[in-house]
Design a protein around this motif. Structure first.
Motif, PDB file in Angstrom:
ATOM      1  N   LEU A  52       0.873  -1.167   0.000  1.00  0.00           N
ATOM      2  CA  LEU A  52       0.000   0.000   0.000  1.00  0.00           C
ATOM      3  C   LEU A  52       0.912   1.220   0.000  1.00  0.00           C
ATOM      4  N   ARG A  53       0.766   2.069  -1.015  1.00  0.00           N
ATOM      5  CA  ARG A  53       1.560   3.294  -1.107  1.00  0.00           C
ATOM      6  C   ARG A  53       0.618   4.484  -1.010  1.00  0.00           C
ATOM      7  N   VAL A  54       0.971   5.415  -0.156  1.00  0.00           N
ATOM      8  CA  VAL A  54       0.206   6.651  -0.013  1.00  0.00           C
ATOM      9  C   VAL A  54       1.153   7.799  -0.294  1.00  0.00           C
ATOM     10  N   ARG A  55       0.789   8.618  -1.252  1.00  0.00           N
ATOM     11  CA  ARG A  55       1.589   9.800  -1.604  1.00  0.00           C
ATOM     12  C   ARG A  55       0.755  11.033  -1.299  1.00  0.00           C
ATOM     13  N   ALA A  56       1.310  11.930  -0.521  1.00  0.00           N
ATOM     14  CA  ALA A  56       0.632  13.180  -0.193  1.00  0.00           C
ATOM     15  C   ALA A  56       1.402  14.321  -0.832  1.00  0.00           C
ATOM     16  N   ARG A  57       0.676  15.195  -1.510  1.00  0.00           N
ATOM     17  CA  ARG A  57       1.311  16.361  -2.117  1.00  0.00           C
ATOM     18  C   ARG A  57       0.327  17.519  -2.092  1.00  0.00           C
ATOM     19  N   PRO A  58       0.860  18.728  -2.020  1.00  0.00           N
ATOM     20  CA  PRO A  58      -0.028  19.894  -2.006  1.00  0.00           C
ATOM     21  C   PRO A  58      -0.736  20.053  -3.350  1.00  0.00           C
ATOM     22  N   LEU A  59      -1.986  20.455  -3.314  1.00  0.00           N
ATOM     23  CA  LEU A  59      -2.734  20.707  -4.550  1.00  0.00           C
ATOM     24  C   LEU A  59      -2.133  21.893  -5.287  1.00  0.00           C
ATOM     25  N   ASP A  60      -1.834  22.942  -4.551  1.00  0.00           N
ATOM     26  CA  ASP A  60      -1.122  24.098  -5.089  1.00  0.00           C
ATOM     27  C   ASP A  60      -0.455  24.817  -3.921  1.00  0.00           C
TER      28      ASP A  60
ATOM     29  N   ILE B  18      -3.510   6.987  -3.405  1.00  0.00           N
ATOM     30  CA  ILE B  18      -3.371   5.694  -2.749  1.00  0.00           C
ATOM     31  C   ILE B  18      -3.346   4.608  -3.815  1.00  0.00           C
ATOM     32  N   THR B  19      -2.306   3.752  -3.783  1.00  0.00           N
ATOM     33  CA  THR B  19      -2.224   2.628  -4.718  1.00  0.00           C
ATOM     34  C   THR B  19      -1.940   1.353  -3.951  1.00  0.00           C
ATOM     35  N   VAL B  20      -2.501   0.285  -4.432  1.00  0.00           N
ATOM     36  CA  VAL B  20      -2.255  -1.038  -3.875  1.00  0.00           C
ATOM     37  C   VAL B  20      -1.756  -1.906  -5.021  1.00  0.00           C
ATOM     38  N   SER B  21      -0.641  -2.619  -4.787  1.00  0.00           N
ATOM     39  CA  SER B  21      -0.102  -3.469  -5.840  1.00  0.00           C
ATOM     40  C   SER B  21       0.521  -4.711  -5.236  1.00  0.00           C
ATOM     41  N   GLN B  22       0.693  -5.715  -6.083  1.00  0.00           N
ATOM     42  CA  GLN B  22       1.411  -6.909  -5.667  1.00  0.00           C
ATOM     43  C   GLN B  22       2.890  -6.613  -5.773  1.00  0.00           C
ATOM     44  N   ILE B  23       3.677  -7.167  -4.849  1.00  0.00           N
ATOM     45  CA  ILE B  23       5.082  -6.816  -4.836  1.00  0.00           C
ATOM     46  C   ILE B  23       5.936  -7.645  -5.772  1.00  0.00           C
ATOM     47  N   ALA B  24       5.655  -8.897  -5.913  1.00  0.00           N
ATOM     48  CA  ALA B  24       6.571  -9.726  -6.685  1.00  0.00           C
ATOM     49  C   ALA B  24       6.266  -9.688  -8.170  1.00  0.00           C
ATOM     50  N   GLY B  25       5.055  -9.388  -8.532  1.00  0.00           N
ATOM     51  CA  GLY B  25       4.720  -9.324  -9.936  1.00  0.00           C
ATOM     52  C   GLY B  25       4.637 -10.683 -10.596  1.00  0.00           C
ATOM     53  N   GLY B  26       4.611 -11.729  -9.817  1.00  0.00           N
ATOM     54  CA  GLY B  26       4.519 -13.068 -10.369  1.00  0.00           C
ATOM     55  C   GLY B  26       5.894 -13.676 -10.586  1.00  0.00           C
ATOM     56  N   ARG B  27       5.928 -14.957 -10.540  1.00  0.00           N
ATOM     57  CA  ARG B  27       7.190 -15.688 -10.707  1.00  0.00           C
ATOM     58  C   ARG B  27       7.748 -15.532 -12.112  1.00  0.00           C
ATOM     59  N   HIS B  28       6.877 -15.304 -13.092  1.00  0.00           N
ATOM     60  CA  HIS B  28       7.359 -15.223 -14.473  1.00  0.00           C
ATOM     61  C   HIS B  28       8.324 -14.056 -14.682  1.00  0.00           C
TER      62      HIS B  28
END
Length: 129
Positions: A29-37, A47-57
């Motif tokens: 889970l990655r959360v990035r906070a930045r000012p709008l202006d 907020i992004t959620v991703s798999q870490i290994a990306g599969g064995r392939h």
């Protein structure tokens, strides 16, 4: 996650953005906070959620193409996914120092000196395949 948001927002006063990552099993889970202006005082949270290994392939393809051991290919796949040394250590269940020494040996095998060059090499292999 709420107790983690306030420190992130406080960190915005010192920099342009803050990024927090939490690793749990095979997910990040990655959360990035930045000012709008500069003037409104509003903050954007991405907020992004991703798999870490990306599969064995991915690791298999890296091992075959670069002719490196599968353990090094798995490490390179985690680098390619943008994980920090701490996240990799947590994922693999080893110490950060172990990851640093394994990365040093991996860089030597790949003939590179730094992390971005290793990630670029992985990206080249994966985009070609």
């Amino acid at each position: 996650m709420a107790p983690h948001i306030e420190p992130m927002l406080e960190g915005l006063t010192r920099s342009e953005q803050t990024v927090e990552r939490w690793v749990r099993e095979e997910m990040v889970l990655r959360v990035r906070a930045r000012p709008l202006d500069r003037y409104s005082g509003l903050t954007v949270l991405e907020i992004t959620v991703s798999q870490i290994a990306g599969g064995r392939h991915v690791a298999d393809q890296l091992a075959r193409s670069l002719q490196i051991p599968i353990s090094d290919a798995k490490l390179l796949a985690l680098l390619w996914r943008g994980m920090s040394n701490d996240e990799i250590a947590q994922t693999l269940g080893v110490r950060v120092g172990t990851i640093k020494s394994r990365l040093f040996r991996l860089y030597q095998r790949l003939g590179v000196k730094r992390r971005p060059a290793a990630v670029l090499r992985a990206a080249e292999v994966l985009s070609a395949g």
